[in-house]
Design a protein around this motif. Sequence first.
Motif, PDB file in Angstrom:
ATOM      1  N   HIS A 190       0.783  -1.493   0.115  1.00 25.67           N
ATOM      2  CA  HIS A 190      -0.156   0.310   0.398  1.00 25.67           C
ATOM      3  C   HIS A 190       1.046   1.163  -0.078  1.00 25.67           C
ATOM      4  O   HIS A 190       1.377   1.261   1.166  1.00 25.67           O
ATOM      5  N   ASP A 191       0.803   2.149  -1.340  1.00 22.89           N
ATOM      6  CA  ASP A 191       1.247   3.007  -1.249  1.00 22.89           C
ATOM      7  C   ASP A 191       1.270   4.077  -0.140  1.00 22.89           C
ATOM      8  O   ASP A 191       2.641   4.694   0.006  1.00 22.89           O
ATOM      9  N   PRO A 192       0.414   3.960   0.480  1.00 25.80           N
ATOM     10  CA  PRO A 192       0.385   5.657   1.593  1.00 25.80           C
ATOM     11  C   PRO A 192       1.022   4.999   2.882  1.00 25.80           C
ATOM     12  O   PRO A 192       1.075   6.126   3.665  1.00 25.80           O
ATOM     13  N   ILE A 193       1.239   4.001   3.151  1.00 26.03           N
ATOM     14  CA  ILE A 193       2.157   3.137   4.331  1.00 26.03           C
ATOM     15  C   ILE A 193       3.421   3.908   3.608  1.00 26.03           C
ATOM     16  O   ILE A 193       3.745   4.006   4.891  1.00 26.03           O
ATOM     17  N   LEU A 194       3.939   3.414   2.940  1.00 34.12           N
ATOM     18  CA  LEU A 194       4.987   3.315   2.525  1.00 34.12           C
ATOM     19  C   LEU A 194       5.899   5.183   2.520  1.00 34.12           C
ATOM     20  O   LEU A 194       6.285   5.899   2.776  1.00 34.12           O
ATOM     21  N   GLU A 195       4.529   5.912   1.802  1.00 33.01           N
ATOM     22  CA  GLU A 195       4.487   7.616   2.156  1.00 33.01           C
ATOM     23  C   GLU A 195       4.595   7.452   3.252  1.00 33.01           C
ATOM     24  O   GLU A 195       5.549   9.110   3.262  1.00 33.01           O
ATOM     25  N   ARG A 196       4.308   7.560   4.000  1.00 35.76           N
ATOM     26  CA  ARG A 196       3.632   8.064   6.117  1.00 35.76           C
ATOM     27  C   ARG A 196       5.485   7.502   6.097  1.00 35.76           C
ATOM     28  O   ARG A 196       5.341   8.687   7.031  1.00 35.76           O
ATOM     29  N   ILE A 197       5.849   6.438   5.777  1.00 28.19           N
ATOM     30  CA  ILE A 197       7.006   6.180   6.413  1.00 28.19           C
ATOM     31  C   ILE A 197       8.204   7.002   5.614  1.00 28.19           C
ATOM     32  O   ILE A 197       9.056   8.003   6.179  1.00 28.19           O
ATOM     33  N   TRP A 198       8.255   7.679   4.377  1.00 21.88           N
ATOM     34  CA  TRP A 198       9.278   8.376   3.803  1.00 21.88           C
ATOM     35  C   TRP A 198       9.156   9.201   4.239  1.00 21.88           C
ATOM     36  O   TRP A 198      10.159  10.410   4.063  1.00 21.88           O
ATOM     37  N   GLN A 199       7.853   9.840   4.379  1.00 18.34           N
ATOM     38  CA  GLN A 199       7.488  11.182   5.546  1.00 18.34           C
ATOM     39  C   GLN A 199       7.714  11.362   6.662  1.00 18.34           C
ATOM     40  O   GLN A 199       8.696  12.174   7.257  1.00 18.34           O
ATOM     41  N   THR A 200       8.575  10.931   7.101  1.00 20.98           N
ATOM     42  CA  THR A 200       9.521  10.911   8.965  1.00 20.98           C
ATOM     43  C   THR A 200      10.960  10.882   9.076  1.00 20.98           C
ATOM     44  O   THR A 200      11.963  10.799   7.322  1.00 20.98           O
ATOM     45  N   ASP A 201      11.783  11.492   9.607  1.00 22.13           N
ATOM     46  CA  ASP A 201      12.606  11.056   9.352  1.00 22.13           C
ATOM     47  C   ASP A 201      13.778  10.163   9.510  1.00 22.13           C
ATOM     48  O   ASP A 201      14.764  10.050  10.014  1.00 22.13           O
TER      49      ASP A 201
END
Length: 295
Positions: A190-201
């Motif tokens: 799921h892209d939203p899950i990966l995107e939320r991970i990528w948005q963290t530091d």
Amino acid sequence: MRKRSDLNWVLKWARQALLLSLLFFFVSACGSSGSSEQAIVLKKQLRKVSLVAHRGASGLAPENTLAAVKKALETTADYIEVDVHQSKDGQVVVIHDPTVDRTTNGTGRVADLTLAELKKLDAGAKHDSSFAGERIPTLAQVLRAVKGKKKLLIELKKGEDNYYQGLEENTLRLIREHRAEEWCVLQSFHDPILERIWQTDFVISTHKLMVGKIPLLPIYIDHELKFGNFERYSEATAINIHRYFASKALIKSLHNQGFKTFIWTEDSPKNIKKLFELGADGVMTNHPELVTRAE
């Protein structure tokens, strides 16, 4: 007007037929291969290849349990793969399905049960009576069991109806608390899950899961049919595909785009060897005990 209406109907029917055909292929493709072959020894290779114990050594013990993780630690697998959902009270738990029905003696959605309620369920007896009493583990328990002895590939799942609020942050927090950044990798369909991970530091390796790409067309399937290329996944280190789509051409194309690829899920030792020969960087299997490596 009649002709245009008929044409629209035909086009609509054709689109639905195509989608149904692809869905049928997707459903049939998602199963794992059988394992009736004898064990093999992998010869040394110039490039690094990885064997991944799928849901732990799930051919030997109940999937996604501490028993399966411990069995996997005894094999030559480089990675142990597990799946995570989130309980009603926000605890990250290791189980594949959004419901407990298939793998335990309980019923209901993981999201509707507290950790205490989940811990009452038997997650072992359905695999074999000798594993009766095995429980659904938390991710924290799995992290403590692995302790960096092998790499851990964690698949973040979606709930039955909605995404889990805070699953990504809670997973990253647990990895940080166990100082497991160097030996954990996160993956998801799921892209939203990966995107939320990528948005963290928080810097950690991620893999994009999908079924595969339709040859010669800008179409691929993860949990649904999508159009486009893989540029949107540039922050992922690998794109992992189903064995039915694992052609030499697709693997080479992924490599040329800067991605590794781990193939899921193959249980035939001979086919595992063939996938590595095609260029796969990793292969997931329920039977890692059937593959050893030459000294």
